[in-house]
Design a protein around this motif. Structure first.
Motif, PDB file in Angstrom:
ATOM      1  N   MET A  27      -9.030  56.734  71.633  1.00  0.00           N
ATOM      2  CA  MET A  27      -9.145  57.199  69.963  1.00  0.00           C
ATOM      3  C   MET A  27     -11.139  57.447  70.089  1.00  0.00           C
ATOM      4  O   MET A  27     -11.765  58.066  69.043  1.00  0.00           O
ATOM      5  N   THR A  30     -11.748  60.884  72.148  1.00  0.00           N
ATOM      6  CA  THR A  30     -10.466  62.173  72.216  1.00  0.00           C
ATOM      7  C   THR A  30     -10.207  63.727  71.477  1.00  0.00           C
ATOM      8  O   THR A  30     -10.756  64.878  71.770  1.00  0.00           O
ATOM      9  N   ASP A  60      -5.758  56.014  76.141  1.00  0.00           N
ATOM     10  CA  ASP A  60      -4.700  54.963  74.929  1.00  0.00           C
ATOM     11  C   ASP A  60      -3.680  56.212  74.183  1.00  0.00           C
ATOM     12  O   ASP A  60      -3.523  57.281  74.984  1.00  0.00           O
ATOM     13  N   SER A  61      -2.881  55.957  73.319  1.00  0.00           N
ATOM     14  CA  SER A  61      -1.663  57.028  72.627  1.00  0.00           C
ATOM     15  C   SER A  61      -2.513  58.421  72.210  1.00  0.00           C
ATOM     16  O   SER A  61      -2.670  59.367  72.386  1.00  0.00           O
ATOM     17  N   ALA A  62      -3.493  58.590  71.802  1.00  0.00           N
ATOM     18  CA  ALA A  62      -4.550  59.479  71.232  1.00  0.00           C
ATOM     19  C   ALA A  62      -4.890  60.143  72.426  1.00  0.00           C
ATOM     20  O   ALA A  62      -4.296  61.793  72.955  1.00  0.00           O
ATOM     21  N   THR A  64      -3.243  60.792  75.506  1.00  0.00           N
ATOM     22  CA  THR A  64      -1.483  60.873  76.531  1.00  0.00           C
ATOM     23  C   THR A  64      -1.682  62.363  75.073  1.00  0.00           C
ATOM     24  O   THR A  64      -1.269  63.394  75.542  1.00  0.00           O
ATOM     25  N   THR A  65      -1.863  62.069  73.446  1.00  0.00           N
ATOM     26  CA  THR A  65      -1.151  62.869  73.037  1.00  0.00           C
ATOM     27  C   THR A  65      -2.126  64.095  73.376  1.00  0.00           C
ATOM     28  O   THR A  65      -1.568  65.463  72.812  1.00  0.00           O
ATOM     29  N   ALA A  66      -3.568  64.237  73.378  1.00  0.00           N
ATOM     30  CA  ALA A  66      -4.354  64.868  74.078  1.00  0.00           C
ATOM     31  C   ALA A  66      -4.026  66.370  74.809  1.00  0.00           C
ATOM     32  O   ALA A  66      -3.508  66.829  75.881  1.00  0.00           O
ATOM     33  N   HIS A  69      -0.203  67.502  74.254  1.00  0.00           N
ATOM     34  CA  HIS A  69      -1.171  68.854  73.312  1.00  0.00           C
ATOM     35  C   HIS A  69      -1.646  69.894  74.500  1.00  0.00           C
ATOM     36  O   HIS A  69      -1.441  71.422  74.300  1.00  0.00           O
ATOM     37  N   GLU A  92       2.758  56.262  83.075  1.00  0.00           N
ATOM     38  CA  GLU A  92       3.556  54.618  82.131  1.00  0.00           C
ATOM     39  C   GLU A  92       3.617  55.661  80.880  1.00  0.00           C
ATOM     40  O   GLU A  92       4.017  55.278  80.288  1.00  0.00           O
ATOM     41  N   LYS A  93       2.396  56.268  80.680  1.00  0.00           N
ATOM     42  CA  LYS A  93       1.591  56.022  79.228  1.00  0.00           C
ATOM     43  C   LYS A  93       2.188  57.323  79.129  1.00  0.00           C
ATOM     44  O   LYS A  93       2.532  57.364  77.395  1.00  0.00           O
ATOM     45  N   LEU A  96       5.471  57.354  78.255  1.00  0.00           N
ATOM     46  CA  LEU A  96       5.727  56.524  76.690  1.00  0.00           C
ATOM     47  C   LEU A  96       5.289  57.310  76.127  1.00  0.00           C
ATOM     48  O   LEU A  96       6.006  57.395  73.951  1.00  0.00           O
ATOM     49  N   PHE A  97       4.258  57.487  75.493  1.00  0.00           N
ATOM     50  CA  PHE A  97       3.618  58.304  74.525  1.00  0.00           C
ATOM     51  C   PHE A  97       3.849  59.474  74.289  1.00  0.00           C
ATOM     52  O   PHE A  97       3.388  60.813  73.964  1.00  0.00           O
ATOM     53  N   LEU A  99       5.943  63.129  73.137  1.00  0.00           N
ATOM     54  CA  LEU A  99       6.528  64.043  71.641  1.00  0.00           C
ATOM     55  C   LEU A  99       7.367  64.153  72.067  1.00  0.00           C
ATOM     56  O   LEU A  99       7.532  65.255  72.682  1.00  0.00           O
TER      57      LEU A  99
ATOM     58  N   MET B 122       0.088  62.409  67.138  1.00  0.00           N
ATOM     59  CA  MET B 122       0.762  61.308  66.933  1.00  0.00           C
ATOM     60  C   MET B 122       1.198  60.601  66.136  1.00  0.00           C
ATOM     61  O   MET B 122       1.994  59.220  66.816  1.00  0.00           O
ATOM     62  N   MET B 125       4.676  61.448  67.495  1.00  0.00           N
ATOM     63  CA  MET B 125       5.286  60.367  68.019  1.00  0.00           C
ATOM     64  C   MET B 125       5.293  59.163  68.757  1.00  0.00           C
ATOM     65  O   MET B 125       5.787  58.403  68.765  1.00  0.00           O
ATOM     66  N   ASP B 160      -2.843  51.642  68.741  1.00  0.00           N
ATOM     67  CA  ASP B 160      -2.997  50.606  69.600  1.00  0.00           C
ATOM     68  C   ASP B 160      -3.150  49.532  70.180  1.00  0.00           C
ATOM     69  O   ASP B 160      -4.097  49.003  70.686  1.00  0.00           O
TER      70      ASP B 160
END
Lengths: 371, 248
Positions: A27, A30, A60-62, A64-66, A69, A92-93, A96-97, A99, B122, B125, B160
């Motif tokens: 986070m 990112t 982290d989820s930020a 993976t989202t990036a 994206h 794995e992450k 998991l994350f 969309l 996010m 998601m 997280d």
């Protein structure tokens, strides 16, 4: 910019059609990565791009989202993307994350403005006008029925409401009425003196207070004080399912909650109005004494000439109508609450505004009927 | 005091006026562990949770979270501590004036410099993880009880956080939703190494997710240990709980 452009920061770089990520994409960093690839992607002309994660240790989820994206941005340009070198934990992450499904949440359907106006008019007529009429009928029916069968009436509730709506409002009503009577007389004094018509201050104050100002001031104060409290109480009961609980216990919420308030209001409003009249006139009398040299004795002697029984009755009838309006609007907006805690605040505000507006309209209608 | 425990409670006793709610409570929570706090109504479960969250003031040197005594935290330290925690409240505690997606995105908007489109993505998601993406633009008042819970979980995990507190996460959920919620909690633990402290009564859920069980009775811990030991415990209250819960 071409696909061979390079961009390097501490944790990510782009060269030879490859995004290299290392250490951590979290986070905290990112945001920089997103800004950087958003500048690069429009200039990419290659048909295939690689995202190399072999040196990436944490995500982290930020992060993976990036990456997802970025992948989609490239795919929209018909660029094939391959993600390489991801460790099992990072893979794995990424899974998991992800969309899944549609990229965006289902958007709200947009309607034409004509449809919106029509729909709102229908809602206004159905919810507000018809809803208010139905509630009014319900409340009056149960108020009448309750006179003959008080089995479901809570002991002491009517007195409690009378005290809450009426007695507790006495200080503010008499204080403000006195001041308004005083100001009314002060404003008129200069005009009357210039015509040598000092004595008519008595007629002005008495007629204005008894016929208009007394009932109106009282109704506005009660709408602000008790109307808001009624709306907030009923809205909260609705939000916390208390009204449902009453119903499932076999108790009619209108009868149980609203009827005592209506009784309390109808009983106390005439008395409050009379107090407002008396103290408004006393305020006017003080101004007349101070600025027009009209002694209280002269004021009292002149009063019977200005005071008509009709004005007194009009004031009383108005106060009863206004009292009912305050309770009904509070109940109506309280029981139509939406959206939880925020809705309670909105219902309260709407109730006060609507009650004051309806009181003024009713005052006009009654004025036309009685004169 | 530096230990490898994420949470350490030492001899915590709490009384409200004359009534003693917690008596000499001590336990630890290790990183990556799912700890379930059990007990009947009024046993002190919520009080413990509120002390761990520093919503109730703890006496000095009794409650340590991330190796810090919560009683002595400055405002900045407390905020930092909260940013490393997610809290999943029993009733959702969503802000009613915001839509579901706005609720979920709120911590990211306030505490990160991520661009708006990424924050939105996010949030969607995380809503997708709890099967609530289609309700993103609804307001909390428009959601059912189960949906509220899922939205609350999405908000709790949006940053997280390494530590997640769940207050009755399964209450009011149907068995299928409960099982998928449990699976998600297990995924969060396994893939993110999240430490989770749960207060729950759902035996099926406890059997699926718990690593460690803390059993409270009248403000005292009567059992603390791994799930396996709890299932074989000789303590009557523990036996009764699992016996009834599992239908044995």
């Amino acid at each position: 910019m071409t696909s061979t452009s390079t961009l390097k920061t501490e944790q990510f770089s782009f060269s030879n059609n490859t995004f290299y990520l290392k250490d951590a994409l979290k986070m905290t960093n990112t945001g920089h990565f997103v800004k950087a690839y958003s500048r690069i992607v429009p200039g990419i002309t290659a048909e295939e791009i690689t995202i190399d994660l072999s040196r990436l240790e944490q995500i982290d989820s930020a992060g993976t989202t990036a990456i997802h994206h970025l992948t989609r941005m490239l795919a929209r340009k018909n660029i094939h993307v391959s993600i390489t070198g991801a460790s099992q934990s990072i893979e794995e992450k990424l899974n998991l994350f992800a969309l899944t499904g549609e990229e965006q949440a289902r958007p709200k359907p947009t309607e034409s403005w004509l449809f919106t106006i029509g729909e709102n008019a229908l809602v206004l007529a159905k919810t507000y006008i018809w809803g208010f009429v139905v509630l009014m009928a319900d409340v009056f029916y149960w108020s009448f029925a309750d006179l003959f069968n008080g089995q479901q009436r809570r002991k002491g509730e009517f007195v409690h409401q009378a005290v809450s709506i009426g007695v507790n409002a006495v200080p503010i009503v008499i204080g403000l009425s006195f001041i308004i009577g005083l100001v009314l007389a002060l404003q008129s004094a200069a005009q009357l003196r210039s015509f040598g018509a000092n004595i008519f201050i008595v007629d002005l104050i008495v007629i204005a207070m008894m016929g208009e100002m007394g009932p109106l001031i009282t109704a506005i104060l009660v709408a602000g004080r008790s109307g808001s409290a009624i709306a907030a109480e009923i809205a909260t009961m609705k939000v916390t399912s208390e009204t449902d609980a009453l119903q499932t216990m076999g108790l009619n919420p209108i009868r149980f909650v609203v009827v005592p308030k209506l009784y309390g209001s109808l009983l106390t409003m005439p008395f409050l109005t009379i107090l407002a009249n008396v103290f408004g006139i006393l305020g006017g009398m003080l101004a007349a004494y101070l600025y027009l040299d009209i002694s209280p004795e002269i004021f009292f002697n002149r009063m019977p000439d200005a005071l008509y029984q009709k004005d007194i009755m009009t004031g009383i009838i108005k106060s009863l109508v206004f009292g009912a309006i305050v309770v009904l609007t509070g109940t109506f907006f309280g029981s139509n609450v939406e959206n939880g805690a925020e809705g309670v605040g909105k219902a309260t505000t709407k109730s006060v505004v609507a009650a004051i507006a309806m009181v003024i309209v009713a005052d006009m209608v009654l004025g036309l009927i009685f004169y | 005091m530096e230990t490898n425990n994420i949470i350490e409670v030492k001899n915590l006793s709490v009384a409200f006026e004359e009534h003693e709610v917690l008596t000499d409570v001590s336990f630890t929570v290790k990183p990556g562990e799912i700890t379930v706090i059990l007990g009947g109504s009024g046993s002190g479960k919520t009080t413990i949770l509120k002390h761990l969250l520093n919503l109730y003031p703890s006496p000095n040197n009794t409650t340590y979270v991330f190796n810090k005594d919560v009683a002595g935290l400055s405002e900045e330290e407390q905020t930092e501590c909260y940013l490393n925690m997610g809290v999943f409240y029993q009733n959702g505690a969503l802000i009613n004036s915001l839509t579901v997606i706005e609720n979920v995105a709120l911590p990211l908007e306030q505490h990160t410099n991520l661009p708006d489109n990424l924050i939105k993505e996010m949030a969607l998601m995380k809503l997708g993880l709890v099967n609530l993406k289609d309700a993103a633009h609804l307001y909390p008042a428009q959601l059912s009880g189960g949906m509220l819970k899922r939205a609350a979980l999405a908000r709790a995990i949006i940053m997280d956080p390494p530590l997640l507190f769940c207050d009755e996460p399964g209450a009011g959920l149907d068995p299928v939703s409960l099982a998928s919620l449990d699976q998600l909690i297990l995924d969060l633990k396994r893939q993110l190494g999240m430490t989770i402290v749960m207060v729950t009564h759902e035996v099926s859920s406890i059997l699926r997710v718990a690593d460690k069980i803390i059993f409270l009775q009248e403000g005292k811990i009567i059992f603390e240990g791994p799930k396996k030991e709890a299932l074989q415990s000789n303590i009557e209250a523990v036996q009764e709980f699992f016996g009834k819960g599992t239908g044995n």
